[in-house]
Design an enzyme around this catalytic site. Structure first.
Site, PDB file in Angstrom:
ATOM      1  N   LEU A 208       0.296  -1.090   0.316  1.00 46.47           N
ATOM      2  CA  LEU A 208      -0.005  -0.239   0.135  1.00 46.47           C
ATOM      3  C   LEU A 208       0.775   1.312  -0.148  1.00 46.47           C
ATOM      4  O   LEU A 208       1.366   1.141   0.886  1.00 46.47           O
ATOM      5  CB  LEU A 208      -1.163   0.609   1.134  1.00 46.47           C
ATOM      6  CG  LEU A 208      -2.049  -1.158   1.286  1.00 46.47           C
ATOM      7  CD1 LEU A 208      -2.372  -1.235   2.950  1.00 46.47           C
ATOM      8  CD2 LEU A 208      -3.325  -0.761   0.255  1.00 46.47           C
ATOM      9  N   HIS A 209       0.619   2.452  -0.998  1.00 43.31           N
ATOM     10  CA  HIS A 209       1.317   3.675  -0.800  1.00 43.31           C
ATOM     11  C   HIS A 209       0.754   4.923  -1.276  1.00 43.31           C
ATOM     12  O   HIS A 209       0.611   5.876  -0.669  1.00 43.31           O
ATOM     13  CB  HIS A 209       2.792   3.456  -1.743  1.00 43.31           C
ATOM     14  CG  HIS A 209       2.240   3.745  -3.681  1.00 43.31           C
ATOM     15  ND1 HIS A 209       2.088   2.107  -3.917  1.00 43.31           N
ATOM     16  CD2 HIS A 209       2.845   4.309  -4.113  1.00 43.31           C
ATOM     17  CE1 HIS A 209       2.055   3.116  -4.833  1.00 43.31           C
ATOM     18  NE2 HIS A 209       1.988   4.114  -5.117  1.00 43.31           N
ATOM     19  N   ARG A 210      -0.432   4.340  -1.450  1.00 38.42           N
ATOM     20  CA  ARG A 210      -1.689   6.110  -2.466  1.00 38.42           C
ATOM     21  C   ARG A 210      -2.285   6.625  -1.499  1.00 38.42           C
ATOM     22  O   ARG A 210      -2.681   5.933  -0.267  1.00 38.42           O
ATOM     23  CB  ARG A 210      -2.852   4.904  -4.043  1.00 38.42           C
ATOM     24  CG  ARG A 210      -1.813   4.248  -4.545  1.00 38.42           C
ATOM     25  CD  ARG A 210      -2.998   4.311  -6.002  1.00 38.42           C
ATOM     26  NE  ARG A 210      -1.938   3.686  -6.660  1.00 38.42           N
ATOM     27  CZ  ARG A 210      -1.214   4.416  -8.301  1.00 38.42           C
ATOM     28  NH1 ARG A 210      -1.342   5.481  -7.971  1.00 38.42           N
ATOM     29  NH2 ARG A 210      -0.395   3.484  -8.531  1.00 38.42           N
ATOM     30  N   ARG A 243       6.846   6.161   3.154  1.00 41.33           N
ATOM     31  CA  ARG A 243       5.689   6.875   3.057  1.00 41.33           C
ATOM     32  C   ARG A 243       4.832   6.599   4.314  1.00 41.33           C
ATOM     33  O   ARG A 243       4.415   6.360   5.168  1.00 41.33           O
ATOM     34  CB  ARG A 243       4.799   7.000   1.649  1.00 41.33           C
ATOM     35  CG  ARG A 243       4.062   8.231   2.347  1.00 41.33           C
ATOM     36  CD  ARG A 243       3.854   8.964  -0.071  1.00 41.33           C
ATOM     37  NE  ARG A 243       2.999  10.018   0.471  1.00 41.33           N
ATOM     38  CZ  ARG A 243       1.662   9.907   0.420  1.00 41.33           C
ATOM     39  NH1 ARG A 243       0.872   8.338   0.749  1.00 41.33           N
ATOM     40  NH2 ARG A 243       0.601  10.742   0.548  1.00 41.33           N
ATOM     41  N   ASP A 282      -2.102  -1.006  -3.970  1.00 38.95           N
ATOM     42  CA  ASP A 282      -2.852  -0.172  -4.977  1.00 38.95           C
ATOM     43  C   ASP A 282      -1.777   0.278  -6.463  1.00 38.95           C
ATOM     44  O   ASP A 282      -1.979   1.322  -6.594  1.00 38.95           O
ATOM     45  CB  ASP A 282      -3.069   1.003  -3.681  1.00 38.95           C
ATOM     46  CG  ASP A 282      -1.972   1.403  -3.204  1.00 38.95           C
ATOM     47  OD1 ASP A 282      -0.484   0.892  -3.363  1.00 38.95           O
ATOM     48  OD2 ASP A 282      -2.381   1.812  -1.961  1.00 38.95           O
TER      49      ASP A 282
END
Length: 364
Positions: A208-210, A243, A282
């Site tokens: 996940l990063h969005r 992030r 994502d």
């Protein structure tokens, strides 16, 4: 001819590796085709950048603009200033950009303002979601590009609908898959495999990063909790993007079957993906790799710029819809996933086609 190749973030490195190999092959065949590799420094974590040069046998960059992180505007401005200086010192005939990261857009703008041709690899893909920084990058890049190298007939149509002339569009396939096919025999077990005693097709991988998934703490906590609960006793391996790691530090997310790892190198990460029961992500690029490796993929987004991975491949979109996520898990755990197929020209030879077209375009 002299080509300046731009790389800035993790996905870029996987795309430039086969292109560099194809250019080197043309050099051995006697063609006057030279390249200079510019790393913008957009990703600077070793496992997000440095490792890729080593693992994928990419030559060290001729220059690193060392831009690093910042706001969208700060990063874009830093890349543009650095790249303008680079082109002034090292003129070229063609700027070749890949993908849809900030570096792609910024270097395209600088190249065109310097009067240099621009080629965009992976041109024409669209999500239709203007909340995504990548969508803006794609639109700006493709509005300035001279030569469009595409991954699908859908991308071709997107470009033609925008008024791009058919003779500017070259359907070549997917360079990401070139890299995957070349390196599949070299994939290697990460340390976590033995540490957790993982077994093939008996664990899940999540990335996940969005911003839509990780920027809001309660949304992130709710999503991970649901995945862990639905996954029952299956180990869930979560290589954490820098992030996302910052956001997770403040959340109480301790589950016995949820295992965080640092970002993994290309060979280790794709080993995990290849042998997983399924992947939740994502990321657009991962949906391409899972399609080719025939691994079920659940995409935690409302849209995708790679619809062929859903129409043809092993990917499905669930967004944040609880019912869709639950249904996907039910099919996954029941071994009732749809049969996927490999899209046209995703055969490991896209970069060769790009090099051949460049020879034709520039009459080398």
């Amino acid at each position: 001819m002299n080509i300046t190749i731009v790389a800035g973030a993790r996905p870029n490195f996987m795309k430039i590796a086969p292109i560099i190999d194809a250019i080197k092959q043309k050099q051995t065949e006697g063609y006057n085709m030279n390249f200079r590799l510019v790393h913008t420094g957009q990703h600077y974590d070793k496992n997000l950048s440095g490792t890729f040069f080593e693992e994928l046998n990419i030559p060290l960059p001729d220059v690193n603009l060392d831009v690093k992180s910042g706001t969208q505007a700060e990063q874009t401005a830093g890349i543009m200033i650095g790249f303008e200086n680079e082109l002034a010192k090292n003129p070229c005939d063609l700027v070749l950009v890949v993908g849809d990261v900030t570096s792609t857009m910024a270097c395209t703008i600088v190249g065109k303002k310097a009067g240099i041709d621009v080629a965009h690899v992976e041109a024409g893909i669209r999500s239709g979601d203007m909340r995504m920084p990548e969508e803006i990058n794609r639109i700006v890049t493709d509005s300035l590009t001279d030569y469009f190298f595409t991954t699908s007939t859908i991308a071709n149509k997107n470009l033609q609908d925008l008024g791009v002339k058919p003779e500017q569009i070259y359907f070549v396939g997917n360079v990401m898959i070139d890299t995957l096919r070349k390196n599949e025999p070299r994939l290697k077990q990460p340390k976590i495999w033995k540490t957790l005693n993982l077994k093939q097709k008996h664990y899940l991988v999540i990335t996940l990063h969005r911003p839509s998934n990780v920027d809001e703490e309660q949304q992130l906590k709710s999503l991970i909790t649901k995945i862990v609960t639905l996954g029952k006793d299956l180990p869930i391996i979560f290589p954490v993007h820098p992030r996302t790691k910052k956001l997770l530090e403040g959340l109480d997310l301790s589950f016995e079957n949820l295992h965080y790892t640092n970002p993994l190198g290309y060979l280790e990460f794709n080993y995990l993906v290849k042998h997983a029961l399924g992947v939740l992500t994502d990321s657009g690029g991962i949906t391409e790799e899972t399609t080719v490796m025939n691994v079920p993929c659940i995409t935690l987004r409302e849209n995708t710029e790679r619809p062929e991975t859903c129409d043809i491949g092993t990917n499905i979109l669930v967004g944040s819809d609880s019912k869709k996520i639950e249904s996907a898990f039910k099919n996954l755990l029941a071994n009732n996933w749809k049969q996927g197929h490999i899209p046209e020209l995703w055969d490991g030879h896209a970069a060769e086609r790009i090099a051949n077209h460049l020879v034709e375009i520039y009459e080398l």
